[in-house]
Design an enzyme around this catalytic site. Structure first.
Site, PDB file in Angstrom:
ATOM      1  N   TYR A   1      11.710  -4.348  -6.553  1.00 15.38           N
ATOM      2  CA  TYR A   1      10.477  -4.254  -7.328  1.00 15.38           C
ATOM      3  C   TYR A   1       9.489  -3.208  -6.849  1.00 15.38           C
ATOM      4  O   TYR A   1       8.902  -2.487  -7.657  1.00 15.38           O
ATOM      5  CB  TYR A   1       9.756  -5.616  -7.329  1.00 15.38           C
ATOM      6  CG  TYR A   1       8.373  -5.568  -7.940  1.00 15.38           C
ATOM      7  CD1 TYR A   1       8.198  -5.713  -9.311  1.00 15.38           C
ATOM      8  CD2 TYR A   1       7.241  -5.363  -7.141  1.00 15.38           C
ATOM      9  CE1 TYR A   1       6.921  -5.643  -9.872  1.00 15.38           C
ATOM     10  CE2 TYR A   1       5.971  -5.297  -7.704  1.00 15.38           C
ATOM     11  CZ  TYR A   1       5.817  -5.443  -9.063  1.00 15.38           C
ATOM     12  OH  TYR A   1       4.568  -5.381  -9.617  1.00 15.38           O
TER      13      TYR A   1
ATOM     14  N   GLY B   1      -0.519   0.304  -4.831  1.00 16.57           N
ATOM     15  CA  GLY B   1      -1.839  -0.243  -4.555  1.00 16.57           C
ATOM     16  C   GLY B   1      -2.826   0.322  -5.532  1.00 16.57           C
ATOM     17  O   GLY B   1      -2.931   1.533  -5.685  1.00 16.57           O
TER      18      GLY B   1
ATOM     19  N   CYS C   1       0.845  -1.197   0.000  1.00 13.85           N
ATOM     20  CA  CYS C   1       0.000   0.000   0.000  1.00 13.85           C
ATOM     21  C   CYS C   1       0.877   1.242   0.000  1.00 13.85           C
ATOM     22  O   CYS C   1       2.076   1.175   0.202  1.00 13.85           O
ATOM     23  CB  CYS C   1      -0.880   0.015   1.246  1.00 13.85           C
ATOM     24  SG  CYS C   1      -1.891  -1.454   1.387  1.00 13.85           S
TER      25      CYS C   1
ATOM     26  N   ASN D   1       0.530   1.250   5.975  1.00 17.09           N
ATOM     27  CA  ASN D   1       1.198   0.417   4.967  1.00 17.09           C
ATOM     28  C   ASN D   1       2.015  -0.622   5.709  1.00 17.09           C
ATOM     29  O   ASN D   1       2.798  -0.277   6.583  1.00 17.09           O
ATOM     30  CB  ASN D   1       2.101   1.282   4.072  1.00 17.09           C
ATOM     31  CG  ASN D   1       3.015   0.449   3.173  1.00 17.09           C
ATOM     32  OD1 ASN D   1       4.141   0.834   2.897  1.00 17.09           O
ATOM     33  ND2 ASN D   1       2.558  -0.689   2.715  1.00 17.09           N
ATOM     34  N   GLY D   2       1.814  -1.865   5.343  1.00  7.45           N
ATOM     35  CA  GLY D   2       2.540  -2.950   6.002  1.00  7.45           C
ATOM     36  C   GLY D   2       1.558  -4.020   6.389  1.00  7.45           C
ATOM     37  O   GLY D   2       0.430  -4.071   5.880  1.00  7.45           O
TER      38      GLY D   2
HETATM   39  P1  5GP Z   1       4.718 -14.795 -11.295  1.00  7.16           P
HETATM   40  O1  5GP Z   1       4.060 -14.813 -12.602  1.00  7.16           O
HETATM   41  O2  5GP Z   1       6.050 -15.479 -11.285  1.00  7.16           O
HETATM   42  O3  5GP Z   1       3.819 -15.287 -10.201  1.00  7.16           O
HETATM   43  O4  5GP Z   1       4.931 -13.260 -10.898  1.00  7.16           O
HETATM   44  C1  5GP Z   1       6.131 -12.604 -11.071  1.00  7.16           C
HETATM   45  C2  5GP Z   1       5.882 -11.285 -11.706  1.00  7.16           C
HETATM   46  O5  5GP Z   1       4.985 -10.526 -10.901  1.00  7.16           O
HETATM   47  C3  5GP Z   1       7.145 -10.459 -11.851  1.00  7.16           C
HETATM   48  O6  5GP Z   1       7.270 -10.113 -13.200  1.00  7.16           O
HETATM   49  C4  5GP Z   1       6.906  -9.208 -11.042  1.00  7.16           C
HETATM   50  O7  5GP Z   1       7.270  -8.083 -11.803  1.00  7.16           O
HETATM   51  C5  5GP Z   1       5.458  -9.202 -10.754  1.00  7.16           C
HETATM   52  N1  5GP Z   1       5.099  -8.740  -9.409  1.00  7.16           N
HETATM   53  C6  5GP Z   1       4.165  -7.779  -9.198  1.00  7.16           C
HETATM   54  N2  5GP Z   1       3.951  -7.589  -7.909  1.00  7.16           N
HETATM   55  C7  5GP Z   1       4.754  -8.402  -7.248  1.00  7.16           C
HETATM   56  C8  5GP Z   1       4.939  -8.613  -5.866  1.00  7.16           C
HETATM   57  O8  5GP Z   1       4.331  -7.986  -5.001  1.00  7.16           O
HETATM   58  N3  5GP Z   1       5.832  -9.549  -5.544  1.00  7.16           N
HETATM   59  C9  5GP Z   1       6.536 -10.220  -6.488  1.00  7.16           C
HETATM   60  N4  5GP Z   1       7.461 -11.079  -6.077  1.00  7.16           N
HETATM   61  N5  5GP Z   1       6.377 -10.035  -7.809  1.00  7.16           N
HETATM   62  C10 5GP Z   1       5.492  -9.140  -8.195  1.00  7.16           C
HETATM   63 MG    MG Z   2       7.217  -7.894 -13.870  1.00  7.04          MG
END
Ligand code: 5GP
Ligand code: MG
Ligand code: SF4
Length: 465
Positions: free
Chosen positions: A246, A27, A1, A106-107
């Site tokens: 990320y 978010g 968030c 947030n958290g």
């Molecule tokens: P997957 O398809 O492997 O489950 O998801 C990985 C993809 O989700 C990555 O390309 C990453 O950019 C995106 N992603 C978006 N939000 C998150 C998040 O909160 N945690 C993680 N680990 N990946 C995320």
């Molecule tokens: Mg991605």
């Protein structure tokens, strides 16, 4: 968030809406604003969807008058999922003997289920399914005489990760948990002040970045200025390393470091750790872009846009249901066929969670005639769920919790797959000696399984560390 607050500028809610817009990547499900003005009291608006669709029209914004306002953009990690109920949309508001207060969090609190049980037994009436609501009820039960003191009482009882922005009738309050897992920064705007999850939220309103709220610090801001408190026992900070990988925006500054530069450096480290002969380095946009640039610079292999992102789609992972997420990849990304055909391609992405994204992208790239596909991932394998505010699935659904690196390569179906090492990631965030296993400087639990705060609710539910 994402959380944001402004005090001391006229029509504060407009600034808060802008700040929330800059924090929208944190978010996208819903957002809310609470504003206070002596004549009209506390007012709030809480809506599903994007800030730009909800908090721009004069009809809504004119209902939020005042020089003091806070806002929240929601991404559900606790509480109801998928179909978020409007009652779960923050900020939350409480009316106490000494006046009202609103909070945005947030958290994720790791002892919220236990606290909720206890509070309900003692008569608290919960309005939402959100872990954050515990804070309001704990404040209501405190015997302290003013709201900041009640908030200290309440926050000493919660465990886990919290960056909180709160307001009373006269004060804007910011707090970070003792480990400082989630970010929070202070900015100056004219005669007023702003609090924001990230510095990109300050930039959009033209506020000057002053400093971060420190881990374990509470700042109370009013017309007299900023007062700083340290209500918790001091502990070594453990900022979320995944914010660098990320979650945060690349134009933000975290812990004095440019997020973009850290991500580029991750790409440099990856190219050193896991080189491969190829024709092109392509990011999986947008999350893989800075690391792909670093990989290209270090390896000398040309950088190119092999995958084009439709700018009108949100973040795939953040779409809460499996079905939407599966569609999401295709709706969001398409291969640049003319470029890819016949080429050996290195694809750089930020993380592999379930593996859904990687597998679909591999299909699209091969379908476009690529000669070879090599994945390079800008984080170590995600083998553990996050209990501190990032929505990772349970272990059973995490690819890396169930497969070796080679098995993942075969399951995704690529010529090679390599992840940055945990030490390489620490080097990229400026720890020249890598990760100190006795005293790691960051939270990296989703990669290491080393949880800096015991996830006690989850342990009660049978989670094994
Ligand atoms: P997957 O398809 O492997 O489950 O998801 C990985 C993809 O989700 C990555 O390309 C990453 O950019 C995106 N992603 C978006 N939000 C998150 C998040 O909160 N945690 C993680 N680990 N990946 C995320
Ligand atoms: Mg991605
Ligand atoms: Fe960040 Fe991972 Fe720690 Fe969660 S478990 S706070 S995502 S480093």
């Amino acid at each position: 968030c994402g959380v944001f607050g402004v005090i001391g500028v006229c029509d504060a809610a407009n600034f808060v809406a802008l700040g929330m817009h800059a924090l929208q990547h944190r978010g996208q499900e819903a957002g809310g604003i609470v504003a206070y003005d002596p004549e009209h009291g506390f007012n709030s608006a809480r809506r599903f969807g994007y800030v730009r669709d909800n908090f721009t029209d004069p009809a809504t914004m004119s209902t939020l008058p005042g020089a003091l306002a806070i806002g929240h953009v929601r991404y559900s990690t606790a509480g109801s999922k998928g179909a978020t109920a409007i009652r779960d949309v923050q900020p939350f508001f409480g009316e106490f003997a000494m006046g009202g207060a609103a909070i945005a969090h947030n958290g994720n609190l790791t002892n919220a289920a236990a606290l909720r049980r206890e509070l309900i037994e003692r008569g608290s009436i919960f309005q939402s399914s959100s872990d954050s609501e515990c804070i309001i009820h704990l404040m209501a039960r405190s015997i302290q005489k003013n709201i900041p003191e009640r908030m200290k009482d309440a926050l000493r009882r919660v465990e886990g990760a919290f960056s909180v922005v709160a307001m009373t009738r006269t004060k804007l309050i910011g707090v970070r948990d003792p480990l400082g897992v989630r970010p929070l920064v202070i900015g100056r705007i004219g005669e007023g002040w702003a609090l924001s999850s990230e510095t990109c939220g300050l930039d959009i309103i033209g506020a000057e970045f002053i400093r971060e709220v420190e881990p374990g610090e509470m700042v109370v801001i009013d017309e007299k200025g900023i007062e700083s408190f340290h209500p918790f026992d001091r502990r070594a900070a453990r900022f979320c390393i995944f914010e660098h990988v990320y979650f945060s925006r690349p134009d933000s500054i975290l812990g004095g470091r440019s997020v973009y530069e850290t991500r580029r450096q991750i790409g440099v480290e990856l190219a050193k750790e896991a080189p491969v002969d190829a024709d092109l380095v392509c990011p999986v946009p947008d999350s893989g872009t800075p690391a792909a640039i670093g990989f290209s610079q270090q390896s000398g292999i040309p950088y190119a846009m092999g995958i084009i992102r439709n700018q009108y789609m949100g973040r795939t992972f953040i779409e809460p249901t499996e079905q939407i997420r599966n569609m999401g990849v295709r709706l969001k990304l398409n291969v640049n066929r003319a470029l890819i055909k016949g080429k050996r391609v290195i694809l750089v992405d930020d993380s592999v969670v379930r593996g859904t994204t990687s597998r679909k992208i591999k299909d699209m790239i091969l379908d476009a005639g690529a000669a070879e596909v090599h994945f390079r991932i800008a984080s170590p394998p995600t083998a553990w769920p996050c209990f501190y505010g990032v929505d990772t699935p349970e272990r059973a659904k995490l690819l890396a919790a169930n497969m070796s690196e080679d098995e993942m390569r075969d399951w995704i179906g690529v010529d090679s797959l390599r992840f940055i090492s945990l030490d390489g990631l620490y080097r990229a965030v400026g720890e020249a000696a890598g990760r100190d296993p006795k005293a790691p400087r960051y939270c990296d639990a989703c990669f290491s399984g080393d949880y800096p705060v015991a996830p006690s609710d989850k342990i009660d539910q049978g989670f094994e560390m």
